[in-house]
Design a protein around this motif. Sequence first.
Motif, PDB file in Angstrom:
ATOM      1  N   CYS A 105       0.821  -1.219   0.000  1.00 16.79           N
ATOM      2  CA  CYS A 105       0.000   0.000   0.000  1.00 16.79           C
ATOM      3  C   CYS A 105       0.854   1.268   0.000  1.00 16.79           C
ATOM      4  O   CYS A 105       0.549   2.220  -0.723  1.00 16.79           O
ATOM      5  N   HIS A 106       1.882   1.275   0.819  1.00 13.67           N
ATOM      6  CA  HIS A 106       2.617   2.522   1.072  1.00 13.67           C
ATOM      7  C   HIS A 106       3.924   2.658   0.294  1.00 13.67           C
ATOM      8  O   HIS A 106       4.489   3.754   0.244  1.00 13.67           O
ATOM      9  N   ARG A 107       4.398   1.564  -0.294  1.00 14.24           N
ATOM     10  CA  ARG A 107       5.617   1.636  -1.106  1.00 14.24           C
ATOM     11  C   ARG A 107       5.467   0.762  -2.342  1.00 14.24           C
ATOM     12  O   ARG A 107       6.206  -0.207  -2.535  1.00 14.24           O
ATOM     13  N   PRO A 108       4.494   1.052  -3.195  1.00 16.40           N
ATOM     14  CA  PRO A 108       4.285   0.216  -4.379  1.00 16.40           C
ATOM     15  C   PRO A 108       5.450   0.323  -5.359  1.00 16.40           C
ATOM     16  O   PRO A 108       6.280   1.232  -5.275  1.00 16.40           O
ATOM     17  N   ARG A 109       5.499  -0.598  -6.300  1.00 16.33           N
ATOM     18  CA  ARG A 109       6.598  -0.659  -7.270  1.00 16.33           C
ATOM     19  C   ARG A 109       6.328   0.304  -8.428  1.00 16.33           C
ATOM     20  O   ARG A 109       5.980  -0.119  -9.529  1.00 16.33           O
ATOM     21  N   ILE A 110       6.542   1.562  -8.187  1.00 12.65           N
ATOM     22  CA  ILE A 110       6.289   2.577  -9.213  1.00 12.65           C
ATOM     23  C   ILE A 110       7.573   3.266  -9.664  1.00 12.65           C
ATOM     24  O   ILE A 110       7.533   4.263 -10.378  1.00 12.65           O
ATOM     25  N   SER A 111       8.735   2.726  -9.266  1.00  9.90           N
ATOM     26  CA  SER A 111      10.022   3.279  -9.690  1.00  9.90           C
ATOM     27  C   SER A 111      10.652   2.326 -10.699  1.00  9.90           C
ATOM     28  O   SER A 111      10.705   1.116 -10.464  1.00  9.90           O
ATOM     29  N   PHE A 112      11.136   2.866 -11.793  1.00 12.45           N
ATOM     30  CA  PHE A 112      11.758   2.063 -12.838  1.00 12.45           C
ATOM     31  C   PHE A 112      13.275   2.162 -12.720  1.00 12.45           C
ATOM     32  O   PHE A 112      13.820   3.244 -12.542  1.00 12.45           O
ATOM     33  N   GLY A 113      13.931   1.007 -12.864  1.00 14.53           N
ATOM     34  CA  GLY A 113      15.389   1.039 -12.855  1.00 14.53           C
ATOM     35  C   GLY A 113      15.968  -0.206 -13.479  1.00 14.53           C
ATOM     36  O   GLY A 113      15.752  -1.315 -12.972  1.00 14.53           O
ATOM     37  N   LEU A 114      16.644  -0.046 -14.610  1.00 15.93           N
ATOM     38  CA  LEU A 114      17.343  -1.149 -15.262  1.00 15.93           C
ATOM     39  C   LEU A 114      16.439  -2.378 -15.416  1.00 15.93           C
ATOM     40  O   LEU A 114      16.751  -3.475 -14.957  1.00 15.93           O
ATOM     41  N   LEU A 115      15.307  -2.157 -16.075  1.00 19.35           N
ATOM     42  CA  LEU A 115      14.361  -3.223 -16.396  1.00 19.35           C
ATOM     43  C   LEU A 115      13.810  -3.932 -15.165  1.00 19.35           C
ATOM     44  O   LEU A 115      13.565  -5.143 -15.177  1.00 19.35           O
TER      45      LEU A 115
END
Length: 604
Positions: free
Chosen positions: A396-406
């Motif tokens: 809820c509070h730290r979803p995977r919305i950061s992109f980095g090296l595939l």
Amino acid sequence: MVSKSAALKIGVLLGCGLLSGLGWWVWQRQVDELRTYAPDLSQVAYVGSESCRACHQDQFTHWSQSHHHKMTQPANPETVVGDFNNATYTYQGVTSRMFRQGDEFFMETLDPNGRMGVAKIVRTIGSRRFQQYVTQVGTTFYRLPIAWNIEKKYWFNLQGLFLHPDLPDFSHHTSVWNNNCIFCHNVKGRPGMDVKTGQFTNTRVEELGIGCEACHGPGKLHVEKNQAFGWTWLRRQVRVDDPTIVNQAKRDKRTNTQVCGHCHGQRLPVEINNIREIMAKGDPYTPGEDLSKYYRPLDITAKVGDYSFAPRFYPDGTPRLTAYEYQGLLMSKCHTEGNMTCVSCHDVHKGRQQSLMQDEMRGNKSCTQCHASIAANLEAHTHHRADSSGSACYECHRPRISFGLLTAKRTHRILNPEPDKSLSTNMPNGCNMCHPGESADWAARYMTQWYGPRYALSAANAARPEARIAEIVRELFSPDPSARITAAWALGTSGADGRARERQWAIPFLIEALRDRYPAVRYFAYDALRSVSGEDFGFFYLADERDREAVIARYAAWWRDLPKGADWVRPASVPLDANWQIPAARLTAFRAELGKTEAIDIGE
């Protein structure tokens, strides 16, 4: 009259008293000096990680196995992991060849001037998921445009690693190591640029890779003092921390976090003109100092000349990318109003090598160590079963919305799920990532019911038809390529609605996403499609468009002819017709949204 014997005794007693007093005075001076001793570590020499081994064997062993240690290495048979067995790889009509001669490695490929040439590999970058290769021309080191995928074992052009659309320039990611990779992938980088000529005449680092002194500061004084007679004993008697080295966990919250933020938060010099001095003299920061003396972290307002860094952030300022963990932390109340720092969860000397977190911190304890009242009655806070993903704080509070090296990484900005913001900014929210078949309107209704009216959709968003379409499907075709990546990742993973293979309704959307003009989106879409469909027709995200379209056509035919199970579940918010195909009007609308794609072109 005092006898000689008595006089001698008195003399001895006075002498002993004087000696004791002198000893006490000397002791107190040493204690006072030690308590106020604050050496300027920026003036201390570096000694290399090997010097730490004798006294810190456990920490050294863990570090020597780490990805930090192996970030930059000399190229040799022990460090090179790519296939240099006369392997070839063709991209944009250019065939590169990777080969070996004895213990030396070579890559025949295009140079920055567009000419084929043979480059000797002198250094490697990376050891876990990808490995990149560095060659040397004169005094300049170049990162070559062809890299090795360690996990999937194939060569690829670096255009397939970053967040930008297909580009015509084969050598777009041939870059200068001296002024880029040198700073954060090594210890104390000094480019040694001649400011008059722009040439690198004296490039050096204190240690290749991310060594002990990258975080603890230069160690020569520490080694000398702790080898000196009595120093360690005296310090322990006085009970003061060792001032000759930086112990991050014992620093105040600000400087503690800056040790990691120096590299895990891309930055600019406080005075932009200082770039030239940094290129000439090197990185001025020493761990333990106030990082803000030299740098300011990039944010959505940052510019260099006409170049804006805004595309690296969602519209509300949340970082889209990894390497901006520091910025995310600085935006989090747990840090600004609480005492959370990087070492609240991470432990570089004990944690798993992948995340440098101890197992217990990979779960809810990372949050409940401070939020004990929530832990005491978890379901009252989450409104989900305690053993479900809906009660996992991170989801809820730290979803995977950061992109980095595939990879889709967890954001380091601690936030609450806001379906209304997703509609306004295309930043995915935790609710819909776990429930990808449901709409933003659906998520907002539950959030409002559980947490109050501030989570309701705005009147403008509530009136939009898109509010009632499955939000992750909508984001898969939004103008934001980072949101499209997150959406593809969410569709291909097991969320609260069940396993990925029970999400057959996602298949036609993922087939269409294989046409995305951003290679990274295609990569994620294909991984998700394989997970959901169980079929692998050999799509390669960097293949020529004609070859990609041939595989897409095969998937489309397979899906069209596949008998649809009577027990398959299709949420009402998912826009499919009775044949489980995307309606033509909806597909046209999706493609129109894609045509509005924001100009996001981020290479590093």
